[in-house]
Design a protein around this motif. Structure first.
Motif, mmCIF file in Angstrom:
data_model
loop_
_atom_site.group_PDB
_atom_site.id
_atom_site.type_symbol
_atom_site.label_atom_id
_atom_site.label_comp_id
_atom_site.label_asym_id
_atom_site.label_seq_id
_atom_site.Cartn_x
_atom_site.Cartn_y
_atom_site.Cartn_z
ATOM 1 N N ALA A 78 0.814 -1.215 0.000
ATOM 2 C CA ALA A 78 0.000 0.000 0.000
ATOM 3 C C ALA A 78 0.851 1.270 0.000
ATOM 4 O O ALA A 78 0.425 2.304 -0.514
ATOM 5 C CB ALA A 78 -0.932 0.003 1.209
ATOM 6 N N HIS A 79 2.050 1.192 0.595
ATOM 7 C CA HIS A 79 2.900 2.380 0.732
ATOM 8 C C HIS A 79 4.353 2.059 0.363
ATOM 9 O O HIS A 79 5.242 2.078 1.229
ATOM 10 C CB HIS A 79 2.846 2.913 2.165
ATOM 11 N N PRO A 80 4.629 1.771 -0.908
ATOM 12 C CA PRO A 80 6.008 1.419 -1.299
ATOM 13 C C PRO A 80 7.000 2.548 -1.047
ATOM 14 O O PRO A 80 8.201 2.296 -0.917
ATOM 15 C CB PRO A 80 5.886 1.094 -2.793
ATOM 16 N N GLU A 81 6.499 3.771 -0.922
ATOM 17 C CA GLU A 81 7.402 4.891 -0.651
ATOM 18 C C GLU A 81 8.049 4.785 0.726
ATOM 19 O O GLU A 81 9.060 5.428 1.002
ATOM 20 C CB GLU A 81 6.649 6.233 -0.782
ATOM 21 N N ASN A 82 7.494 3.959 1.606
ATOM 22 C CA ASN A 82 8.049 3.797 2.957
ATOM 23 C C ASN A 82 9.164 2.758 3.019
ATOM 24 O O ASN A 82 9.795 2.603 4.065
ATOM 25 C CB ASN A 82 6.945 3.397 3.941
ATOM 26 N N LEU A 83 9.399 2.039 1.919
ATOM 27 C CA LEU A 83 10.447 1.026 1.929
ATOM 28 C C LEU A 83 11.813 1.679 2.045
ATOM 29 O O LEU A 83 12.081 2.732 1.454
ATOM 30 C CB LEU A 83 10.395 0.192 0.643
ATOM 31 N N ALA A 84 12.682 1.056 2.820
ATOM 32 C CA ALA A 84 14.027 1.587 3.015
ATOM 33 C C ALA A 84 14.892 1.259 1.801
ATOM 34 O O ALA A 84 14.786 0.198 1.206
ATOM 35 C CB ALA A 84 14.653 0.985 4.273
ATOM 36 N N ASP A 85 15.749 2.185 1.462
ATOM 37 C CA ASP A 85 16.703 1.978 0.382
ATOM 38 C C ASP A 85 17.772 0.988 0.864
ATOM 39 O O ASP A 85 18.340 1.170 1.954
ATOM 40 C CB ASP A 85 17.351 3.317 0.019
ATOM 41 N N PRO A 86 18.066 -0.066 0.096
ATOM 42 C CA PRO A 86 19.048 -1.071 0.541
ATOM 43 C C PRO A 86 20.412 -0.478 0.894
ATOM 44 O O PRO A 86 21.043 -0.896 1.857
ATOM 45 C CB PRO A 86 19.150 -2.026 -0.644
ATOM 46 N N GLU A 87 20.862 0.499 0.123
ATOM 47 C CA GLU A 87 22.160 1.120 0.426
ATOM 48 C C GLU A 87 22.125 1.866 1.758
ATOM 49 O O GLU A 87 23.084 1.837 2.525
ATOM 50 C CB GLU A 87 22.586 2.056 -0.712
ATOM 51 N N ARG A 139 22.280 -0.779 4.463
ATOM 52 C CA ARG A 139 23.655 -1.278 4.598
ATOM 53 C C ARG A 139 24.528 -0.270 5.335
ATOM 54 O O ARG A 139 25.327 -0.633 6.201
ATOM 55 C CB ARG A 139 24.240 -1.573 3.221
ATOM 56 N N GLY A 140 24.385 0.996 4.999
ATOM 57 C CA GLY A 140 25.177 2.034 5.656
ATOM 58 C C GLY A 140 24.886 2.117 7.142
ATOM 59 O O GLY A 140 25.811 2.222 7.964
ATOM 60 N N ARG A 141 23.604 2.042 7.498
ATOM 61 C CA ARG A 141 23.240 2.091 8.919
ATOM 62 C C ARG A 141 23.750 0.865 9.663
ATOM 63 O O ARG A 141 24.205 0.963 10.810
ATOM 64 C CB ARG A 141 21.732 2.235 9.078
ATOM 65 N N LEU A 142 23.683 -0.301 9.014
ATOM 66 C CA LEU A 142 24.192 -1.518 9.653
ATOM 67 C C LEU A 142 25.696 -1.442 9.862
ATOM 68 O O LEU A 142 26.213 -1.820 10.918
ATOM 69 C CB LEU A 142 23.836 -2.751 8.819
ATOM 70 N N LYS A 143 26.419 -0.954 8.847
ATOM 71 C CA LYS A 143 27.875 -0.805 8.970
ATOM 72 C C LYS A 143 28.221 0.122 10.129
ATOM 73 O O LYS A 143 29.114 -0.152 10.925
ATOM 74 C CB LYS A 143 28.471 -0.256 7.676
ATOM 75 N N ALA A 144 27.508 1.243 10.223
ATOM 76 C CA ALA A 144 27.758 2.201 11.300
ATOM 77 C C ALA A 144 27.477 1.569 12.660
ATOM 78 O O ALA A 144 28.236 1.759 13.617
ATOM 79 C CB ALA A 144 26.908 3.452 11.104
ATOM 80 N N ARG A 145 26.413 0.799 12.735
ATOM 81 C CA ARG A 145 26.060 0.146 14.006
ATOM 82 C C ARG A 145 27.115 -0.871 14.399
ATOM 83 O O ARG A 145 27.533 -0.935 15.557
ATOM 84 C CB ARG A 145 24.680 -0.518 13.875
ATOM 85 N N VAL A 146 27.568 -1.685 13.431
ATOM 86 C CA VAL A 146 28.605 -2.686 13.710
ATOM 87 C C VAL A 146 29.895 -2.001 14.129
ATOM 88 O O VAL A 146 30.559 -2.422 15.083
ATOM 89 C CB VAL A 146 28.825 -3.609 12.491
ATOM 90 N N SER A 147 30.257 -0.924 13.454
ATOM 91 C CA SER A 147 31.474 -0.185 13.814
ATOM 92 C C SER A 147 31.382 0.362 15.234
ATOM 93 O O SER A 147 32.338 0.287 16.000
ATOM 94 C CB SER A 147 31.704 0.974 12.827
#
Length: 96
Positions: free
Chosen positions: A66-75, A78-86
């Motif tokens: 219903a709201h595809p605009e709310n989907l997160a961009d994969p990049e 990935r960037g947020r996950l990298k920052a969290r792991v770091s």
């Protein structure tokens, strides 16, 4: 009328030994009780999985449709996950 049905099952040696060990320890009175308890646990897991699918996964998928605009961009993800792991890695090395 019987309330149970007799069956013959074949188990790998490790599982058969586990059943025998449970009975020998006194945790269960018979091998059948061990198998019944295992099947009850399997049924509970299946029910919990079904509930999770119906109550969480399906509504989430419908919301995404219903709201595809709310989907997160994969990049971005990935960037947020990298920052969290770091951050976690840095915190871990500081406390060591």
């Amino acid at each position: 009328m019987r309330t149970t049905q007799q069956m013959s099952i074949t188990l790998p040696p490790e599982m058969a030994q586990m059943v025998k060990t449970k009975v020998a320890s006194g945790e269960y009175a018979t091998e059948s009780e061990v198998i019944r308890d295992g099947l009850r646990a399997l049924a509970a897991r299946d029910k919990a999985l079904e509930r999770w699918l119906v109550e969480e996964v399906v509504p989430t998928l419908k919301d995404f449709d219903a709201h595809p605009e709310n989907l997160a961009d994969p990049e971005d993800v990935r960037g947020r996950l990298k920052a969290r792991v770091s951050a976690l890695t840095a915190k871990s090395s500081r406390s060591a």
